[in-house]
Design an enzyme around this catalytic site. Structure first.
Site, mmCIF file in Angstrom:
data_model
loop_
_atom_site.group_PDB
_atom_site.id
_atom_site.type_symbol
_atom_site.label_atom_id
_atom_site.label_comp_id
_atom_site.label_asym_id
_atom_site.label_seq_id
_atom_site.Cartn_x
_atom_site.Cartn_y
_atom_site.Cartn_z
ATOM 1 N N CYS A 141 -2.996 3.628 4.216
ATOM 2 C CA CYS A 141 -4.288 3.676 4.913
ATOM 3 C C CYS A 141 -4.150 3.256 6.385
ATOM 4 O O CYS A 141 -3.523 3.974 7.155
ATOM 5 C CB CYS A 141 -5.318 2.857 4.147
ATOM 6 S SG CYS A 141 -6.982 3.453 4.462
ATOM 7 N N HIS B 171 -5.219 3.572 -1.178
ATOM 8 C CA HIS B 171 -4.820 2.180 -1.440
ATOM 9 C C HIS B 171 -4.178 2.029 -2.816
ATOM 10 O O HIS B 171 -4.864 1.665 -3.772
ATOM 11 C CB HIS B 171 -6.066 1.281 -1.395
ATOM 12 C CG HIS B 171 -6.573 1.034 -0.019
ATOM 13 N ND1 HIS B 171 -6.311 -0.117 0.681
ATOM 14 C CD2 HIS B 171 -7.319 1.799 0.792
ATOM 15 C CE1 HIS B 171 -6.882 -0.057 1.873
ATOM 16 N NE2 HIS B 171 -7.505 1.099 1.970
ATOM 17 N N GLU C 282 -2.431 -0.270 -3.987
ATOM 18 C CA GLU C 282 -2.411 -1.667 -4.463
ATOM 19 C C GLU C 282 -3.701 -2.058 -5.171
ATOM 20 O O GLU C 282 -3.761 -3.111 -5.803
ATOM 21 C CB GLU C 282 -2.133 -2.615 -3.284
ATOM 22 C CG GLU C 282 -3.319 -2.947 -2.383
ATOM 23 C CD GLU C 282 -3.763 -1.800 -1.458
ATOM 24 O OE1 GLU C 282 -3.183 -0.692 -1.528
ATOM 25 O OE2 GLU C 282 -4.703 -2.020 -0.676
HETATM 26 N N1 GLN Z 1 -10.575 2.954 8.851
HETATM 27 C C1 GLN Z 1 -9.440 2.114 8.974
HETATM 28 C C2 GLN Z 1 -8.713 2.334 10.303
HETATM 29 O O1 GLN Z 1 -9.040 3.202 11.025
HETATM 30 C C3 GLN Z 1 -8.483 2.334 7.823
HETATM 31 C C4 GLN Z 1 -9.178 2.033 6.527
HETATM 32 C C5 GLN Z 1 -8.354 1.348 5.503
HETATM 33 O O2 GLN Z 1 -7.239 0.860 5.745
HETATM 34 N N2 GLN Z 1 -8.924 1.226 4.344
HETATM 35 O O3 GLN Z 1 -7.827 1.595 10.613
#
Ligand code: GLN
Length: 196
Positions: free
Chosen positions: A77, A168, A170
């Site tokens: 992410c 994610h 995890e």
């Molecule tokens: N929206 C976050 C970003 O731009 C990432 C979201 C997340 O890690 N769940 O960094």
């Protein structure tokens, strides 16, 4: 095998538990010196802009770039955003190691978070993927292998020793993607002639 978790923000404890579950040793990483003792590094989700501020504050950008040039890194992410060479709408990247272009918060407007059962090549036919204001991979360069897509959008890719996903892993108990990362680390150790 020691796998570090960059512990500036995000679900650090959950990643550490997943690392233990695949019989590797988790190492909490907060300082550049600590990178020397690990075989691979996990970059958790969170907020990439906040993480970048902490990375700069702790003088970690160059050490992370040097690490990612030779050793395996898995970005999840926001961690995927940190790894990307290009971020849509921005001139500068962060670690900038992986030959992909990402756009931030790209599933955010329709549904803020959702879970999907995702086929991931070489990993799982049905991975439970949790998306939270997730980025998507807009484009990949030659040498980058797309491992998963959802509705035609790329959400998991690998380039040699670098792995990234939009979701994610995890937040579930499924450790098959972590197992895949562990295999990547074993391959990298062999390639660098270090006995496992
Ligand atoms: N929206 C976050 C970003 O731009 C990432 C979201 C997340 O890690 N769940 O960094």
């Amino acid at each position: 095998m020691k796998i570090g978790v960059l512990a500036l923000q995000g679900a650090v404890a959950e990643h550490a538990a997943a690392i233990k579950a695949v019989d590797a040793q988790p190492v909490i990483i907060k300082h550049a010196e600590e990178l020397a003792e690990i075989d691979g590094l996990l970059l958790p989700g969170g907020e990439s802009t906040a993480m970048r501020k902490l990375i700069d504050f702790l003088d970690l950008l160059e050490p992370l770039q040097k690490f990612a040039a030779v050793k395996p890194v898995f970005g999840t992410c926001a961690g995927l955003i940190l790894l990307a060479k290009q971020i849509e709408g921005q001139d500068d990247a962060h670690i900038g190691a992986m030959n992909i272009s990402v756009s931030r918060n790209s599933f955010g407007r329709q549904v803020d978070s959702f879970e999907a059962s995702l086929p991931i090549e070489n990993v799982a036919a049905d991975f439970p993927a949790v998306f939270i204001r997730a980025p998507k991979i807009e484009a990949v360069s030659e040498g980058v292998k797309v491992l998963a897509k959802i509705n035609g959008e790329i959400v998991c890719a690998q380039e040699g020793h670098l792995l990234g996903c939009s979701f994610h892993p995890e937040l579930t108990t499924d450790v098959r993607l972590m197992e895949h990362f562990k295999q990547m680390i074993a391959t990298s150790l062999l390639e660098r002639n270090i006995s496992v």
